[in-house]
Scaffold this motif. Structure first.
Motif, mmCIF file in Angstrom:
data_model
loop_
_atom_site.group_PDB
_atom_site.id
_atom_site.type_symbol
_atom_site.label_atom_id
_atom_site.label_comp_id
_atom_site.label_asym_id
_atom_site.label_seq_id
_atom_site.Cartn_x
_atom_site.Cartn_y
_atom_site.Cartn_z
ATOM 1 N N ARG A 12 -6.217 6.918 10.336
ATOM 2 C CA ARG A 12 -6.745 5.767 9.603
ATOM 3 C C ARG A 12 -5.690 4.683 9.374
ATOM 4 O O ARG A 12 -6.000 3.489 9.440
ATOM 5 C CB ARG A 12 -7.272 6.258 8.244
ATOM 6 C CG ARG A 12 -7.845 5.194 7.338
ATOM 7 C CD ARG A 12 -8.121 5.727 5.944
ATOM 8 N NE ARG A 12 -6.852 6.018 5.267
ATOM 9 C CZ ARG A 12 -6.678 7.007 4.397
ATOM 10 N NH1 ARG A 12 -7.658 7.806 4.075
ATOM 11 N NH2 ARG A 12 -5.500 7.193 3.830
ATOM 12 N N ASP A 13 -4.435 5.053 9.120
ATOM 13 C CA ASP A 13 -3.452 4.102 8.610
ATOM 14 C C ASP A 13 -2.329 3.725 9.572
ATOM 15 O O ASP A 13 -1.545 2.825 9.274
ATOM 16 C CB ASP A 13 -2.816 4.674 7.333
ATOM 17 C CG ASP A 13 -3.844 4.914 6.242
ATOM 18 O OD1 ASP A 13 -4.666 4.029 5.976
ATOM 19 O OD2 ASP A 13 -3.824 6.022 5.654
ATOM 20 N N LEU B 182 -2.061 8.947 2.813
ATOM 21 C CA LEU B 182 -2.029 8.192 4.067
ATOM 22 C C LEU B 182 -2.444 9.142 5.172
ATOM 23 O O LEU B 182 -2.126 10.324 5.138
ATOM 24 C CB LEU B 182 -0.623 7.655 4.358
ATOM 25 C CG LEU B 182 -0.098 6.586 3.409
ATOM 26 C CD1 LEU B 182 1.363 6.284 3.700
ATOM 27 C CD2 LEU B 182 -0.928 5.312 3.500
ATOM 28 N N LYS C 28 0.819 -1.208 0.000
ATOM 29 C CA LYS C 28 0.000 0.000 0.000
ATOM 30 C C LYS C 28 0.863 1.273 0.000
ATOM 31 O O LYS C 28 0.387 2.354 -0.277
ATOM 32 C CB LYS C 28 -0.898 -0.023 1.247
ATOM 33 C CG LYS C 28 -1.847 1.126 1.371
ATOM 34 C CD LYS C 28 -2.714 0.972 2.620
ATOM 35 C CE LYS C 28 -3.626 2.172 2.776
ATOM 36 N NZ LYS C 28 -4.487 2.054 3.949
ATOM 37 N N GLU D 193 -1.970 -0.097 10.696
ATOM 38 C CA GLU D 193 -1.632 -0.962 9.569
ATOM 39 C C GLU D 193 -0.186 -0.740 9.119
ATOM 40 O O GLU D 193 0.534 -1.697 8.833
ATOM 41 C CB GLU D 193 -2.587 -0.692 8.399
ATOM 42 C CG GLU D 193 -2.294 -1.525 7.172
ATOM 43 C CD GLU D 193 -3.188 -1.178 5.990
ATOM 44 O OE1 GLU D 193 -2.944 -1.745 4.912
ATOM 45 O OE2 GLU D 193 -4.103 -0.348 6.135
ATOM 46 N N ILE D 194 0.238 0.512 9.093
ATOM 47 C CA ILE D 194 1.613 0.818 8.682
ATOM 48 C C ILE D 194 2.615 0.258 9.688
ATOM 49 O O ILE D 194 3.603 -0.387 9.295
ATOM 50 C CB ILE D 194 1.794 2.335 8.475
ATOM 51 C CG1 ILE D 194 1.098 2.734 7.178
ATOM 52 C CG2 ILE D 194 3.270 2.728 8.464
ATOM 53 C CD1 ILE D 194 0.970 4.207 6.965
ATOM 54 N N SER E 167 4.890 11.042 6.252
ATOM 55 C CA SER E 167 4.297 10.440 5.058
ATOM 56 C C SER E 167 4.122 11.487 3.969
ATOM 57 O O SER E 167 4.021 12.679 4.239
ATOM 58 C CB SER E 167 2.941 9.816 5.380
ATOM 59 O OG SER E 167 1.990 10.827 5.669
#
Length: 177
Positions: A160-161, A156, A69, A164-165, A152
């Protein structure tokens, strides 16, 4: 003209330049053991070890991971005598043209002038500093974890991310389940 050239350990002169630049530009706790780095360079499809060339002359290094991603920039350095001459900007511009996903990188917490300048450098090139607490896991057995922050560029969002990151970085880059 600036170019990124993916290298392997068999590209001896370029590999030696990049390894020397890595070990002189980063503290020991911020890069993996060199044997492991060599293995990733030669056989990990997610990892790219790139030399930065200017008209064929080595000027820097850029390593990054394709994590599906996003791309994670693990190490980026320009040879010390060539710093502050526009190479960093040129490399980031080139990378933006070559990759088609958002970018993530780790930066030291802004506890000193060098770290503050580095963060400001990335901000000038559209990176956003995330406020989330983040720790770079140790690269070595019995090594030290390093407090860092994430930055980032692209689509991104820390709310939210972030989880997951972190999960992807810890699993793929640092080999932590």
């Amino acid at each position: 003209m600036i170019e990124l050239k993916r290298i392997t350990t068999s590209d001896t002169a370029h590999y030696e330049f990049v390894e020397h630049l890595l070990t002189t530009s980063f503290p020991l706790e911020e890069y993996r053991p060199l044997k492991q780095w060599m293995t990733h360079t030669d056989s990990n499809d997610l990892f790219q070890n790139n030399i930065v060339l200017d008209e064929g002359k080595p000027v820097g290094l850029l390593t990054y991971w394709n994590l599906g991603k996003f791309y994670y920039i693990e190490h980026f350095a320009i040879s010390e005598p060539l710093r502050n001459k526009g190479y960093g900007q040129n490399v980031l511009d080139l990378l933006e043209k070559e990759v088609d996903m958002p970018l993530i990188l780790e930066v030291e917490t802004p506890d000193n002038e060098t770290a503050k300048r580095r963060i400001e450098f990335y901000k000038r090139y559209n990176f956003t500093l995330w406020a989330n607490e983040y720790t770079q896991p140790p690269y070595r057995p019995n090594g030290m974890a390093v407090p860092m922050l994430l930055m980032s560029r692209g689509d991104l969002n820390p709310e939210r991310d972030y989880d997951e990151i972190c999960e992807k970085l810890y699993q793929e880059v640092y080999n932590i389940e």
